[in-house]
Design a protein around this motif. Structure first.
Motif, PDB file in Angstrom:
ATOM      1  N   ASP A  47       0.823  -1.210   0.000  1.00 24.60           N
ATOM      2  CA  ASP A  47       0.000   0.000   0.000  1.00 24.60           C
ATOM      3  C   ASP A  47       0.859   1.262   0.000  1.00 24.60           C
ATOM      4  O   ASP A  47       0.465   2.283  -0.566  1.00 24.60           O
ATOM      5  CB  ASP A  47      -0.986   0.001   1.173  1.00 24.60           C
ATOM      6  N   VAL A  51       0.258   4.194  -2.600  1.00 26.37           N
ATOM      7  CA  VAL A  51      -0.033   5.581  -2.219  1.00 26.37           C
ATOM      8  C   VAL A  51       0.885   6.557  -2.966  1.00 26.37           C
ATOM      9  O   VAL A  51       0.464   7.648  -3.349  1.00 26.37           O
ATOM     10  CB  VAL A  51       0.032   5.770  -0.677  1.00 26.37           C
ATOM     11  N   GLU A  87       0.039  10.735   5.018  1.00 24.37           N
ATOM     12  CA  GLU A  87      -0.086   9.286   4.916  1.00 24.37           C
ATOM     13  C   GLU A  87       1.262   8.638   4.576  1.00 24.37           C
ATOM     14  O   GLU A  87       1.599   7.595   5.120  1.00 24.37           O
ATOM     15  CB  GLU A  87      -1.121   8.962   3.839  1.00 24.37           C
ATOM     16  N   ILE A 138     -12.283   5.288  -4.572  1.00 21.70           N
ATOM     17  CA  ILE A 138     -11.031   4.715  -4.035  1.00 21.70           C
ATOM     18  C   ILE A 138     -10.916   5.013  -2.540  1.00 21.70           C
ATOM     19  O   ILE A 138     -10.632   4.125  -1.728  1.00 21.70           O
ATOM     20  CB  ILE A 138      -9.793   5.262  -4.791  1.00 21.70           C
ATOM     21  N   TRP A 167      -8.184   5.552   8.381  1.00 23.24           N
ATOM     22  CA  TRP A 167      -9.226   5.630   7.335  1.00 23.24           C
ATOM     23  C   TRP A 167     -10.643   5.502   7.893  1.00 23.24           C
ATOM     24  O   TRP A 167     -11.609   5.831   7.221  1.00 23.24           O
ATOM     25  CB  TRP A 167      -8.995   4.549   6.274  1.00 23.24           C
ATOM     26  N   GLU A 209      -9.820  -3.044  -6.119  1.00 17.65           N
ATOM     27  CA  GLU A 209      -9.691  -3.086  -4.652  1.00 17.65           C
ATOM     28  C   GLU A 209      -9.805  -4.523  -4.145  1.00 17.65           C
ATOM     29  O   GLU A 209      -9.046  -4.933  -3.264  1.00 17.65           O
ATOM     30  CB  GLU A 209     -10.752  -2.194  -3.988  1.00 17.65           C
TER      31      GLU A 209
HETATM   32  C1  HMH Z   1      -5.364   0.095  -2.468  1.00 21.16           C
HETATM   33  N1  HMH Z   1      -7.002   1.848  -2.036  1.00 21.16           N
HETATM   34  C2  HMH Z   1      -5.786   1.364  -1.791  1.00 21.16           C
HETATM   35  N2  HMH Z   1      -4.941   1.977  -0.956  1.00 21.16           N
HETATM   36  C3  HMH Z   1      -5.309   3.121  -0.338  1.00 21.16           C
HETATM   37  N3  HMH Z   1      -4.431   3.704   0.519  1.00 21.16           N
HETATM   38  C4  HMH Z   1      -6.591   3.664  -0.575  1.00 21.16           C
HETATM   39  C5  HMH Z   1      -7.405   2.986  -1.439  1.00 21.16           C
HETATM   40  C6  HMH Z   1      -7.132   4.907   0.094  1.00 21.16           C
HETATM   41  O1  HMH Z   1      -6.224   5.844   0.441  1.00 21.16           O
END
Ligand code: HMH
Length: 220
Positions: A47, A51, A87, A138, A167, A209
């Motif tokens: 992730d 990002v 983030e 997203i 989140w 996702e």
């Molecule tokens: C895969 N989808 C993914 N990573 C993230 N960090 C977000 C959404 C939302 O910020």
């Protein structure tokens, strides 16, 4: 209000897909307190890479916003960029906590596929309406997924609560709702083919996702 818009209608129409993206076995296992921590580490590293690409995507959304609309959208998108900046710092700190070496992470296939989708938004032919709707969904998938992990009855491990709150917080929910209002306003004024493209992008995000969660939790 938000409930009456096009995006809410899509969420209802594609409820099964939305549910699969936001109640995935991986995030549900976080809520149940049964998550495999090796899996969590893999998600974290992947992730972080996502990002970084998401920042570039949001820059392209911002550019389309500046070119195509007036109003307060720009400030909300700038706020989004600021929160992505936080983030990235958060990921670095969290990676240290979990002994994940971010320099060594290489993207897995579903991540690469998702990043390629994000990159396609740099094309000027893709409208602001499609881009902002994509951005909204997203963020919303993460918001909904992680909010569930801190809702009543959760058994989320204390060391994972920070991630879920990032989140799943009410502030992040409000932010997603402001993105939803922008998307709905754009969709209301958009030509039918743009609305169709936006709905396709909405479904594509849900698919990507689900693939991203699958990738994080698969043992291979
Ligand atoms: C895969 N989808 C993914 N990573 C993230 N960090 C977000 C959404 C939302 O910020």
């Amino acid at each position: 209000g938000v409930e009456a818009g096009t995006t809410a209608a899509w969420m209802a129409r594609h409820g099964g897909m939305y549910e699969r993206a936001t109640r995935h076995p991986f995030t549900v296992s976080i809520r149940e307190g049964t998550v495999d921590l090796a899996t969590f580490r893999r998600w974290l590293g992947q992730d972080y890479m996502f990002v970084k690409e998401f920042v570039a995507f949001l820059a392209s959304v911002l550019l389309k916003c500046c070119r195509q609309t007036e109003g307060l959208d720009m400030e909300i998108i700038l706020g989004g960029l600021t929160s992505l900046s936080d983030e990235l710092s958060w990921f670095k700190k969290e990676a240290e906590k979990w002994s994940v070496n971010l320099a060594e992470v290489s993207p897995l296939r579903s991540n690469t596929e998702y990043c390629r989708f994000l990159q396609s938004f740099s094309e000027p032919e893709i409208s602001y309406t499609v881009a902002i709707t994509t951005f909204w969904i997203i963020e919303t998938v993460y918001q909904d997924s992680f909010a569930f992990c801190i809702e009543e009855g959760n058994k989320t491990l204390p060391e994972l609560l920070g991630t879920c709150q990032r989140w799943g917080s009410p502030e992040f929910k409000q932010y997603c709702q402001s993105l939803q209002r922008i998307a709905d306003r754009c969709l209301e004024n958009a030509p039918a083919d743009a609305v169709r493209s936006a709905e396709e992008a909405f479904l594509r995000v849900l698919e990507l996702e689900i693939g991203f969660w699958d990738m994080s939790s698969s043992q291979s």
